[in-house]
Every structure is written in C-alpha cells, then in structure tokens.
Design an enzyme around this catalytic site. Sequence first.
Site, PDB file in Angstrom:
ATOM      1  N   ASP A  67      -6.984  -4.894  82.426  1.00 52.89           N
ATOM      2  CA  ASP A  67      -8.201  -5.429  81.823  1.00 52.89           C
ATOM      3  C   ASP A  67      -7.850  -6.293  80.607  1.00 52.89           C
ATOM      4  O   ASP A  67      -6.999  -5.910  79.791  1.00 52.89           O
ATOM      5  CB  ASP A  67      -9.070  -4.235  81.369  1.00 52.89           C
ATOM      6  CG  ASP A  67     -10.451  -4.655  80.906  1.00 52.89           C
ATOM      7  OD1 ASP A  67     -11.191  -5.217  81.723  1.00 52.89           O
ATOM      8  OD2 ASP A  67     -10.793  -4.416  79.728  1.00 52.89           O
ATOM      9  N   GLU A 112      10.806   1.050  88.316  1.00 58.97           N
ATOM     10  CA  GLU A 112      11.421   2.390  88.342  1.00 58.97           C
ATOM     11  C   GLU A 112      10.631   3.328  89.246  1.00 58.97           C
ATOM     12  O   GLU A 112      11.192   4.223  89.871  1.00 58.97           O
ATOM     13  CB  GLU A 112      11.432   3.005  86.935  1.00 58.97           C
ATOM     14  CG  GLU A 112      12.563   2.522  86.054  1.00 58.97           C
ATOM     15  CD  GLU A 112      12.270   2.816  84.581  1.00 58.97           C
ATOM     16  OE1 GLU A 112      11.478   3.747  84.279  1.00 58.97           O
ATOM     17  OE2 GLU A 112      12.831   2.090  83.723  1.00 58.97           O
TER      18      GLU A 112
HETATM   19  C1  BGC Z   1     -14.119  -6.099  82.243  1.00 55.96           C
HETATM   20  C2  BGC Z   1     -15.512  -5.972  81.737  1.00 55.96           C
HETATM   21  C3  BGC Z   1     -15.456  -5.253  80.407  1.00 55.96           C
HETATM   22  C4  BGC Z   1     -14.520  -5.974  79.439  1.00 55.96           C
HETATM   23  C5  BGC Z   1     -14.176  -5.136  78.256  1.00 55.96           C
HETATM   24  C6  BGC Z   1     -13.545  -7.018  81.208  1.00 55.96           C
HETATM   25  O1  BGC Z   1     -13.126  -8.164  81.371  1.00 55.96           O
HETATM   26  O2  BGC Z   1     -14.021  -6.624  83.528  1.00 55.96           O
HETATM   27  O3  BGC Z   1     -16.347  -5.301  82.628  1.00 55.96           O
HETATM   28  O4  BGC Z   1     -16.731  -5.226  79.859  1.00 55.96           O
HETATM   29  O5  BGC Z   1     -13.310  -6.287  80.051  1.00 55.96           O
HETATM   30  O6  BGC Z   1     -13.299  -4.111  78.626  1.00 55.96           O
END
Ligand code: BGC
Length: 537
Positions: A210, A274
């Site tokens: 993310d 790993e």
């Molecule tokens: C996720 C979102 C989230 C954001 C903050 C992103 O890009 O896909 O759904 O709100 O990151 O974590």
Amino acid sequence: MTPPDPTAEHHQWWRDAVVYQVYVRSFADSDGDGIGDLPGITSRLPYLRDLGVDAVWITPFYTSPQHDHGYDVADYRDVDPLFGSLADADELLGRAHELGLRVIVDLVPNHTSSEHAWFRAAVAAGPGSPERARYLFRAGRGPDGSEPPNNWLSVFGGPAWTRLPDGEWYLHLFDATQPDLDWRNPEVPAMFEEVLRFWLDRGVDGFRIDVAHGLFKEETLRDQVRPAGETAPAPGSAPAPGDSMVARTLADEPMWDQPEVHEIYRSWHRILDEAGPDKMAVAEAWTQTPESMARFVRPDELDQAFNFSWLLADWSAEAFRDVITGTLEAVAPVGAAPTWVLSNHDVVRHPTRYGGGAQGLARARAATLTMLALPGSSYVYQGEELGLAQVDVAPEHRQDPSWFRTGEPGRDGCRVPIPWSGAEPPFGFGPGPDQPWIPQPAGWSALTVEAQTRAEGSTLEFYRAALAARRTFAATAGEDVEMIGDDEAVLAFRRGPVTVVLNCGTAPAALPPGDVFAASGDLPGGVLPPDTAVWLR
Ligand code: BGC
C-alpha cells in the site's frame, strides 16, 4: 487444476496471472453481522477457482479500528475479530492452495493506526522521546506554533497535520487516524521485516504494498510548491477518493517517490527470496512517469506495480494504444511483467466511468477483454465480473474517511457488498436478514451470481468464457504486442496467435480474417459493433 507446487522449478507465476481483488468487508459474510469476513471468503473460494482466476489479493484484515476499513492497522500480526482469527487466516490459505489459488495479502507500511501500540506510546511519551521518533512529529510554525509545520495536504482532504494537546503536530498523508511512520528510524524497517516474515511463515504467496511510493518524505519536510490556492491533493498522489482521477502533470512532490525507498524494496526482495522462489510483491505506486514506476520493479526490488494509466485512459483507441505502447516500453528495460487494472476499491467502477447504463457496461466488457489479451497480469476487482456499476450511496450510509474530511461522496459506491443469490438484500451476502454495512440496491436481484450463472450473454458468463479463452494462449504467447494500424476509432493489435480488435468509434468496423474465439458482445452480421472487442485466431 494442480495446486501450486513449492518444489517446482522456479516459475514466476505472477507474470501472467489474473488476480482477483477481494475487499474483505464486502465479499461474503459468514456470521450475519453484515460485514464480510475470512470464513466468508474461504467459503467462496471454489467460486473464484471456477471463475478461472489464478490468485486472490485480500485487502487488510488485521486488527484495526476501521477508520479507513483496515488501511489503519493497529496490529500487523493479528486478525481483526470483525473478520475472524489467525486460525481462519490459516484455513483460508490452506483451502486456497488446495484449490490452486495463490494468496496475496495487503501490507500497509506508510502509516499505522493511531491505535497502534507505537502511536499510543508516542502520544504518552511526549515531545523529544524515542517513541515519537518512530513517526513524524514536529513543532508548529508561527509565534505560538499553532500553524502546521508545512503546507502539505492530506489525500483525504484538509491539512496533512494534526496537533496534539501538548502542542506537537504529527504528519498523516491520509486520515488523522493514520499517522505516517518515519522510515529513517531503523526500528521501522526492522518491524516490517518481522511482519513480512510472519505472513510468509503462514504461507502467503505475495504482498500488495500500500502507498509504496510514500514511505520516505524529503528529509527537511519542506513546503510543497504548488499553484496558489490549490487545495486538492497533490497531483501525483493516490487518486482523490471517489474519482478525481485527474491527468497528472509533473509536480513538486516532496512527500512522494523519494529515492531512499528503493533500498527498502531491495531488502524486502531478499526476504521474499529467502522464503522461496515463488513469492512476490506488487506495488501500489502512484508515480509521475512510466520511468519512475519502472524503478519500483527493477529485478532486485518489487515484482510488479499497478499500471494505473490503463485505468485512467479515456474511452479512445488512441488513448488505449498509447498506454499499451508506453507501458510495454517502460517495463521492458527492467524485465518486469506489465500489469493492467480497470477497477479497484478506490476508484469509480469502470462501467460507470465509461458512461453508465448499457453503453457503459458494453464498453467495460470490451475494455476488459482487451486487457485480458495483453501480456503480463490483470487485476480484476470483485463484482466487476457481475457488471456492477458504482452505487450512489446515501449520505447517511457513507463511511469513507474522505467523506468526513471533504464532504465529497468518496469511495463507498464501489464497495457495496456482493450480491450472490436471491431476490432481495442481502442477496446471499450473509446469513443475516438485513441489509449489509452499505445497503445494496434492490435492482441487484438480476445481477446476482445465481441469476447470471448459465444465463446467456450475462457478464459473469462473459468473464468465465474470457478467462477460459485466455488460459488457452496467455502463458505461451510471449510479451510482444504488434500494433495494427493507427485508426482513430479502432484499436487493433496482435499478440502471439491472437488478433484483438476494440471498436471505440460510433460505426461498425470490419473484422480482420480469423476465427472469433472470444467477444465482449454480439457480432451481428459479422462486423464489430461500437463498444465491442473481439479476439480472433
Ligand atoms: C488504499 C486506500 C487507502 C490508502 C491509505 C491506498 O492507496 O488503496 O484504500 O485508503 O491507501 O492506506
């Protein structure tokens, strides 16, 4: 289908995989609380196997106060009771592998929840403490420190800083409940290495990273240079929720895409290696150029990055052609497989983006079929195989943090729980008699999995057929795409044995020679109608 064999000769399975994104709250509810959960997903894995996907990416199910529906993690090594338990996660992984499905989990390293033990300790310990040094705490500006430390804006609207009662401010590029970590503090990378190992030991096949472009900020935390009066999120940032998928121009972005992040991904690459040759990571990286995106997928870093330019392209043969060519050119020098995606839990569903109604759906199916013919992997978002459109969620049911910060509708409309069966809500989503956490539209009775199964012309049967057809050639067709012509209205290209034609114009188009073996709609009279795509062999 044969289950993945960990001892098999190294096959980079993700290079041609179709990955199905499960938004955990909205996929399937096992216990009747109106919220999807891990046992719900496990119970529906045979459906995904039969749909014909190779892998499942599951959005965050870790302990979380759910201010951003799991993207605010309070404990990275446990399952939120709302979604089940660690035993349920193990069960899900085991069952998926039995069915031959890989499992990708979400990793949220840019920020924690404000309820994470580290942030609680930081608040309690006060200014200047080592606990605060794990986050980005700063004094404010102005004579009394009452102005934020810099002019950065949250992706969810408003300032990116919140002040504590003791006077210090902390940075949050997203919601105030999502404080950004300081990745220059060695405790932070050390903690995430443990988290990676924890989930690898449990058997996950990969990670979706993310905000992969966000971990490091320019060290001085200087002001961002931006046009006077601009109050929208930085142009290169994650998409503004809801949809402001604005074309991005090169902007000053001291908060994104800093060079230091690549050393972290090199270390993660070693950890994944790993754990075995078949582990992967895919970056959610909203970068400014194809070249900067390619840096995330160099051979010793992450394996893939979402290609948002496909999702951002207008409905135009020229736009699609440019994205295909540009994407292949960008990843070729680093040897990474390209990726393609049209919908996810952050953007307006693609039938609605393409205008909605019957035409929007026809275009969505055509764009999907075109995508599935391309080399690399495709990511599909739950419900797109049912042709679901964006739902106009009533204000009282909206839960996206950006709605609370901006008053804009936000992303809830693409997160409405999946209709599985039956004639009224919750359409088999769960055992409860009531509407789930976001109410489903009554008109969805015709769109359930049950209603669309074996229904001629249904979007679900179209996806099943397209995915089955893809399996007959995708793994061996190579990664070269040869564009055919440069028609304004019609996109045509050849990949291996397959010729793909997509009609973005308003008049029917002639079909080149070949046998049709997949089509996104009817082909009356042997011509390709507008808003339709076809594969020929
Ligand atoms: C996720 C979102 C989230 C954001 C903050 C992103 O890009 O896909 O759904 O709100 O990151 O974590």
